[in-house]
Design an enzyme around this catalytic site. Structure first.
Site, mmCIF file in Angstrom:
data_model
loop_
_atom_site.group_PDB
_atom_site.id
_atom_site.type_symbol
_atom_site.label_atom_id
_atom_site.label_comp_id
_atom_site.label_asym_id
_atom_site.label_seq_id
_atom_site.Cartn_x
_atom_site.Cartn_y
_atom_site.Cartn_z
ATOM 1 C CB ALA A 8 54.583 11.013 9.138
ATOM 2 C CE1 TYR A 9 51.902 7.368 1.788
ATOM 3 C CE2 TYR A 9 50.506 5.655 3.011
ATOM 4 C CZ TYR A 9 50.834 6.314 1.897
ATOM 5 O OH TYR A 9 50.384 5.710 0.767
#
Length: 263
Positions: free
Chosen positions: A157-158
């Site tokens: 996600a990051y």
């Protein structure tokens, strides 16, 4: 080298701690006027007190950068106080879930980090752009990350959010270049500090049954220079890209990672 940042009006998001605090103090030492934006203005009090002791002119603005209307208000309050915006440095961001595969990551976790790391920067960039276009001058520095250049298992996600920020940066650079506006991205690798020690190293230590200090050493071994970056390393890169020393540089990703993204 004189970076000629004295009396420049610099808006910084996420100025309270870590990289943000280091960036804030670095610009203050160069003699800039500072606008510090964050959701929790009480968290900014300590660094604001340091700036006052340095005789830095500072404006603190409450702003949730994920809300476009608040980003626009940030720009308006800056213009009302200083009548111009010379530099925007987007430091505010989050880490997202750590140690989760893509299929273990929930939609809420994914949405939250993309909203903060991508939409937040888009909102502030969009808000300051009219003032910069009017003067045909300005510098925007986004703080991305090398996981947005190579990807990283357990940080999907990051990584996605920082890949997206690179696209935003490059597109704005192409669109704003004819107005004399530079838009660039600083891409830190691991940066030593509480987030690195308490989250990243702790996660590796738990998985491998080693100490957090051993985990930090293992991370450093991944880099060509065999050391983890510091907050000041990131701050110095931001100063460079915000100055006219970098007048002919736009749309770039500048890794500040001791040689990880190149490997």
């Amino acid at each position: 080298m004189n970076l000629d940042l004295k009396d420049k009006v610099v808006v910084i998001t996420g100025p309270a701690k870590g990289m943000g605090r280091a960036v804030t103090l670095a610009f203050a030492r160069e003699g800039a006027h500072l606008v510090l934006a964050g959701r929790d203005t009480a968290a900014i009090d300590d660094v604001a007190a340091e700036l006052n002791a340095m005789n830095t002119e500072v404006l603190v603005v409450s702003c949730d950068i994920t809300r476009s209307e608040q980003a626009e208000r940030l720009a308006k309050e800056t213009l009302a106080r200083f009548d111009r915006i010379d530099v925007l440095v987007n430091v505010a961001g989050g880490s997202g879930p750590i140690g989760k595969t893509g299929w273990e990551t929930t939609q809420a976790e994914f949405d939250d980090i993309v909203q903060l790391n991508m939409t937040g920067c888009f909102n502030t960039m969009r808000a300051v752009m009219p003032a910069m276009i009017e003067r045909c001058a300005g510098k925007i520095v986004n703080v991305g990350g090398t996981f947005g250049m190579r990807g990283r298992a357990g940080r999907m996600a990051y990584s996605a959010s920082k890949w997206g920020l690179r696209g935003i940066t490059k597109s704005f650079a192409l669109e704003a270049g004819s107005y004399g506006i530079n838009v660039n991205c600083v891409a830190p690798g691991m940066v030593d500090g509480p987030r690195f020690r308490d989250k990243v190293c702790a996660n590796m230590a738990d998985k491998l049954g080693i100490s957090p200090e051993e985990a930090a050493i293992r991370h450093a071994e991944d880099y060509a220079l065999k050391r983890v970056s510091t907050d000041n390393d990131i701050a110095n890169a931001c100063l460079f890209l915000a100055s006219d020393v970098a007048r002919q540089i736009t749309g770039v990703d500048l890794p500040v990672d001791g040689g990880w993204a190149l490997l």
